[in-house]
Design a protein around this motif. Structure first.
Motif, PDB file in Angstrom:
ATOM      1  N   ASN A  63       0.855  -1.186   0.000  1.00 39.00           N
ATOM      2  CA  ASN A  63       0.000   0.000   0.000  1.00 39.00           C
ATOM      3  C   ASN A  63       0.891   1.236   0.000  1.00 39.00           C
ATOM      4  OD1 ASN A  63      -2.465  -1.334   0.092  1.00 39.00           O
ATOM      5  ND2 ASN A  63      -2.481  -1.416   2.316  1.00 39.00           N
ATOM      6  N   PRO A  64       0.817   2.077  -1.015  1.00 41.38           N
ATOM      7  CA  PRO A  64       1.694   3.252  -1.044  1.00 41.38           C
ATOM      8  C   PRO A  64       1.437   4.162   0.151  1.00 41.38           C
ATOM      9  CG  PRO A  64       0.617   2.905  -3.175  1.00 41.38           C
ATOM     10  CD  PRO A  64      -0.065   2.015  -2.195  1.00 41.38           C
ATOM     11  N   VAL A  65       2.487   4.761   0.677  1.00 44.89           N
ATOM     12  CA  VAL A  65       2.338   5.720   1.771  1.00 44.89           C
ATOM     13  C   VAL A  65       2.085   7.099   1.173  1.00 44.89           C
ATOM     14  CG1 VAL A  65       3.803   4.386   3.314  1.00 44.89           C
ATOM     15  CG2 VAL A  65       4.832   6.154   1.885  1.00 44.89           C
ATOM     16  N   LEU A  66       1.475   7.957   1.959  1.00 43.95           N
ATOM     17  CA  LEU A  66       1.135   9.290   1.482  1.00 43.95           C
ATOM     18  C   LEU A  66       2.397  10.033   1.037  1.00 43.95           C
ATOM     19  CD1 LEU A  66      -1.203  11.310   1.162  1.00 43.95           C
ATOM     20  CD2 LEU A  66      -0.713  12.118   3.475  1.00 43.95           C
ATOM     21  N   GLY A  67       2.350  10.591  -0.174  1.00 40.57           N
ATOM     22  CA  GLY A  67       3.500  11.322  -0.700  1.00 40.57           C
ATOM     23  C   GLY A  67       4.494  10.471  -1.454  1.00 40.57           C
ATOM     24  N   GLU A  68       4.301   9.169  -1.462  1.00 41.46           N
ATOM     25  CA  GLU A  68       5.198   8.276  -2.208  1.00 41.46           C
ATOM     26  C   GLU A  68       5.048   8.538  -3.707  1.00 41.46           C
ATOM     27  OE1 GLU A  68       5.436   3.487  -3.198  1.00 41.46           O
ATOM     28  OE2 GLU A  68       4.691   4.124  -1.231  1.00 41.46           O
ATOM     29  N   ILE A  69       6.154   8.474  -4.433  1.00 36.85           N
ATOM     30  CA  ILE A  69       6.099   8.631  -5.889  1.00 36.85           C
ATOM     31  C   ILE A  69       6.887   7.495  -6.551  1.00 36.85           C
ATOM     32  CG2 ILE A  69       5.871  11.140  -5.740  1.00 36.85           C
ATOM     33  CD1 ILE A  69       8.787  11.364  -6.645  1.00 36.85           C
ATOM     34  N   PHE A  70       6.543   7.249  -7.813  1.00 35.12           N
ATOM     35  CA  PHE A  70       7.300   6.273  -8.610  1.00 35.12           C
ATOM     36  C   PHE A  70       7.479   6.848 -10.005  1.00 35.12           C
ATOM     37  CE2 PHE A  70       7.542   2.769 -11.661  1.00 35.12           C
ATOM     38  CZ  PHE A  70       8.661   2.107 -11.173  1.00 35.12           C
ATOM     39  N   ASP A 114       3.286   8.969  12.735  1.00 40.10           N
ATOM     40  CA  ASP A 114       3.921  10.077  13.460  1.00 40.10           C
ATOM     41  C   ASP A 114       3.806  11.384  12.676  1.00 40.10           C
ATOM     42  OD1 ASP A 114       4.602   8.278  15.427  1.00 40.10           O
ATOM     43  OD2 ASP A 114       6.671   8.015  14.727  1.00 40.10           O
ATOM     44  N   GLU A 115       4.031  11.320  11.363  1.00 42.08           N
ATOM     45  CA  GLU A 115       3.943  12.524  10.540  1.00 42.08           C
ATOM     46  C   GLU A 115       2.509  13.045  10.468  1.00 42.08           C
ATOM     47  OE1 GLU A 115       5.617  11.312   6.835  1.00 42.08           O
ATOM     48  OE2 GLU A 115       7.702  11.486   7.515  1.00 42.08           O
ATOM     49  N   ALA A 116       1.542  12.126  10.396  1.00 41.13           N
ATOM     50  CA  ALA A 116       0.136  12.541  10.363  1.00 41.13           C
ATOM     51  C   ALA A 116      -0.263  13.207  11.678  1.00 41.13           C
ATOM     52  CB  ALA A 116      -0.754  11.324  10.096  1.00 41.13           C
ATOM     53  N   ARG A 117       0.219  12.661  12.799  1.00 36.55           N
ATOM     54  CA  ARG A 117      -0.093  13.245  14.097  1.00 36.55           C
ATOM     55  C   ARG A 117       0.513  14.642  14.226  1.00 36.55           C
ATOM     56  NH1 ARG A 117       1.192   9.244  16.765  1.00 36.55           N
ATOM     57  NH2 ARG A 117       3.362   9.760  17.242  1.00 36.55           N
ATOM     58  N   ASN A 142      -1.770  21.746  12.743  1.00 37.58           N
ATOM     59  CA  ASN A 142      -2.835  22.224  11.843  1.00 37.58           C
ATOM     60  C   ASN A 142      -2.304  22.563  10.452  1.00 37.58           C
ATOM     61  OD1 ASN A 142      -5.548  22.771  11.336  1.00 37.58           O
ATOM     62  ND2 ASN A 142      -5.318  24.955  11.810  1.00 37.58           N
ATOM     63  N   ILE A 143      -1.446  21.680   9.941  1.00 42.62           N
ATOM     64  CA  ILE A 143      -0.873  21.864   8.604  1.00 42.62           C
ATOM     65  C   ILE A 143      -1.455  20.798   7.681  1.00 42.62           C
ATOM     66  CG2 ILE A 143       1.235  21.817   7.219  1.00 42.62           C
ATOM     67  CD1 ILE A 143       2.771  22.744   9.675  1.00 42.62           C
ATOM     68  N   ALA A 144      -2.066  21.228   6.589  1.00 41.96           N
ATOM     69  CA  ALA A 144      -2.663  20.291   5.635  1.00 41.96           C
ATOM     70  C   ALA A 144      -1.584  19.677   4.755  1.00 41.96           C
ATOM     71  CB  ALA A 144      -3.700  21.005   4.776  1.00 41.96           C
ATOM     72  N   TRP A 145      -1.822  18.450   4.323  1.00 37.87           N
ATOM     73  CA  TRP A 145      -0.878  17.771   3.436  1.00 37.87           C
ATOM     74  C   TRP A 145      -0.905  18.414   2.052  1.00 37.87           C
ATOM     75  CZ3 TRP A 145       3.185  14.811   3.173  1.00 37.87           C
ATOM     76  CH2 TRP A 145       3.529  14.227   1.950  1.00 37.87           C
TER      77      TRP A 145
END
Length: 708
Positions: free
Chosen positions: A417-424, A663-666, A672-675
């Motif tokens: 499952n790709p993690v958020l922000g992963e690129i290929f 940890d990064e999501a928390r 209060n910073i949006a991805w």
């Protein structure tokens, strides 16, 4: 106690079709009985029954009226019963009621007032005896190795292992003695254990349930002889009672003319004997592990990852292998799978369910999407076709040939499952193309998605743009042919009992820029079948391909394999011209093999045969050159663990990646910073598109030229 009854259709091979039957679900007895009619039910003339202890319900996502019950309580082999309801709502009611009954009877606790049947004692004694023999053999082996070594330090290590092994040996011996004593106490040699003596009564509307414990042999009114003593002689006490002598049988059965009820061998589940062997082998592995860790004595060398000349792991070589190693049968991981299945119910979304590491494929889902372009020449040649009809046909040909390359083996495995922000990122050379010749005009596309890609190559980039829901976006382009492809896909997985369904929500669009055409297409659903044995993948559902500019459109049906015969991976496609009701082209065949096309004049020809098409190798930067967020670099340690079959290493690496994501999501939530996505932007309709597609760059270049 809930009891449910009503009419269902049941599949039987005798007439090779569906037969009406009246069914009664007795929650208390854990039994689904069926009769040829309601009147026969009132007379107690049972046609057959399905014992629900340990059974598994299965549904088909492509058909909302059928379901299956696979039971492991048959005399010899597991058996799958197939049923059909009138509609989806009725199926939902039956499935939920059956699930509740199965759960209740499959997780019953030990009753100290009720002795287990004789066969339970015999099975446990036999199992313990096998453990005993295994231990004796291994202890002899260790003693021999201890006597053979001269080094005093190693002798001490062997002696320490022997001390533990002998203690275990004594425990097993003690267990066997205790089991024999318990068996002789509960079931005297010269006596017959008859279970509870309380008299039990039954309602006339439930003539199928047990009303008293019985002797080993009994015959029901249909003349069917049932074997061995009854299990779970518990029934509800209801009003208007009369006595009936229809026992709860130990095994599921059908009457003599339905003995050939269909069951799919590919969907078998482990029998108790097989499961015992699995357990014993697993414990034997643990004994070997303790010997190896104490003495360094290896009985076999594990597979090693590819190594570079400097001794470091060659991560890139892990991805150059032609195919994945075949996965062991899921039976060898029986306890893990059983635990997993105990956490889910039919129809449950599996997005947040942690799946075991051993089913993972050694690549990210983002990389798997690149396989849509494993035949890059098929894709770019769309732009070479002179007419709208021919371009539509070529879009269909590329699309239907794009699925087989994604399966590296016949076994279904799940990509990471790709993690958020992963690129290929990757690119391809175009085979058999005159553009591959050295040309000074063949320059790098520095403003493109893959800056080191040239104009005569096909570039691809993908990004995981959302985690909840899990949305992947990808984009491909060939500058020289002025053709591009964009897509966003949201995968939603669902538990179907004996299979897992993955719904692909989203769309893709092919832009043929020099003709001003856009072909919008959807994606089929995927199904992992036979998840209890050796899983395999198939595609299902209806997809569409539409071109608004020319009016050409097509419908593709991915046909799932029917349980009563038929082939896997079948497709049928119809292509239409604007305004026509009759297709100008009909395609039939297999997306994993040959497909045949038939035109309006009745002529037939091979449309495509993927077995004769060579897949083009994608070109990817080495792991050490990749950015931290790129797929192969993120998952490199998980990939190594899977490659050397070290599931502990793979699982630990996977957990590290997932914990970092949490940890990064928390932290983002606390601050209060949006991805912010890197390469794709969200559209007004909720889709995603590449931030600088080829069409925008061409227009921008034209505007600059005009200004100049």
């Amino acid at each position: 106690m809930s009891t449910m009854e009503g009419s269902l259709s049941k599949w039987t091979n005798v007439v090779n079709g569906w037969q009406y039957r009246w069914f009664v679900l007795d929650d208390n007895a854990g039994l689904l009985s069926y009769y040829t009619s309601k009147e026969k039910m009132m007379r107690g003339a049972r046609r057959g029954c399905v014992r629900l202890r340990g059974a598994i319900i299965g549904i088909d996502d492509e058909d909302d009226s059928t379901f299956t019950i696979t039971t492991n309580s048959c005399k010899d082999d597991p058996k799958t019963f197939h049923f059909q309801t009138r509609n989806g709502e009725e199926r939902e009611r039956w499935v939920r009621a059956l699930e509740d009954t199965i759960l209740r009877h499959s997780h019953t606790r030990w009753d100290p007032k009720k002795s287990p049947p004789k066969q339970d004692f015999d099975r446990k004694v036999a199992e313990a005896d096998v453990y005993l023999q295994l231990l004796i053999d291994q202890i002899k082996l260790i003693e021999g190795k201890r006597n053979a070594v001269e080094d005093e330090e190693n002798q001490k290590k062997y002696s320490a292992v022997l001390s533990q092994a002998n203690a275990m040996l004594n425990s097993v011996k003690h267990t066997i003695v205790q089991l024999q004593i318990a068996k002789n106490t509960a079931i005297p040699v010269n006596g017959i254990y008859r279970g509870p003596t309380n008299s039990i009564h039954v309602s006339p509307s439930l003539p199928h349930v047990l009303v008293a414990a019985r002797a080993p042999e009994a015959t029901v009114q249909t003349g069917i002889e049932l074997g061995s003593e009854c299990v779970e002689p518990r029934v509800p006490t209801l009003s208007n009672v009369v006595d009936r002598d229809l026992p709860v049988p130990q095994f599921s059965y059908s009457s003599s003319d339905e003995d050939d009820d269909y069951f799919d061998a590919a969907d078998e589940i482990p029998t108790p004997a097989v499961q015992n062997r699995i357990t014993l082998c697993s414990n034997n592995e643990r004994l070997y592990s303790s010997i190896e860790s104490a003495t360094g004595d290896k009985r076999r060398e594990p597979p090693l990852p590819p190594i570079k000349g400097d001794g470091s792991v060659d991560y890139d070589a892990l991805y150059e292998e032609e195919s994945e190693t075949e996965m062991d049968s899921m039976e060898s991981h029986g306890s893990v799978v059983t635990h997993l299945l105990s956490q889910v119910k039919i129809g449950m979304d599996l997005t947040k369910v942690a799946l075991p590491t051993f089913i993972l494929e050694r690549r990210s889902l983002l990389e798997m999407y690149a396989d849509y372009f494993a035949h890059p020449d098929q894709f770019v040649s769309i732009a070479d076709m002179p007419t709208p009809r021919e371009r539509m046909v070529q879009v269909i040909r590329w699309y239907l040939c794009s699925f087989h390359a994604g399966r590296k083996s016949g076994v279904a495995k799940k990509p990471y499952n790709p993690v958020l922000g992963e690129i290929f990122r990757c690119h391809w050379n175009i085979p058999n193309s005159s553009d591959n010749t050295v040309d000074s005009n063949n320059k790098l596309v520095s403003d493109g998605p893959v800056p080191w890609c040239k104009e005569n190559q096909l570039a691809f980039i993908a990004e995981q743009v959302s985690h909840h829901p899990p949305v992947s976006a990808f984009y491909a382009e060939h500058v020289g042919k002025k053709i591009s492809f964009g897509a966003h896909v949201w995968t939603k997985s669902k538990f179907l009992g004996l299979s897992i369904g993955v719904h692909n929500v989203g769309k893709g669009w092919v832009n043929v820029l020099q003709h001003g055409e856009e072909y919008v297409l959807t994606f089929p659903n995927g199904y992992g079948r036979s998840i209890l044995t050796i899983p395999w993948i198939e595609l299902g559902g209806t997809v569409t391909i539409n071109c608004a500019q020319t009016g050409y459109h097509a419908t593709v049906e991915f046909l799932t394999k029917p349980f009563y015969g038929g082939k896997r991976n079948r497709i049928t496609c119809q292509a239409f011209q604007a305004g026509d009701k009759k297709p100008f082209l009909v395609i039939n065949g297999e997306w994993s093999g040959a497909m045949e096309a038939k035109t309006l004049d009745g002529k037939s020809e091979i449309f495509a045969d993927v077995r004769e098409l060579a897949t083009e190798r994608k070109l990817v930067k080495t792991v050490c050159e990749q950015e931290e967020c790129e797929s192969r670099r993120i998952w490199r340690d998980v990939t190594v663990g899977l490659r050397i079959n070290d599931m502990d290493k793979a699982t630990a690496a996977k957990c590290t990646i997932e914990q970092k994501q949490r940890d990064e999501a928390r932290l983002r939530k606390e601050t209060n910073i949006a991805w912010q996505t890197k390469l794709f932007k969200e559209t007004k309709d909720g889709g995603w598109m590449y931030i600088r597609p080829l069409i925008d760059r061409i227009h921008s270049s034209s505007d600059q030229t005009n200004v100049t």
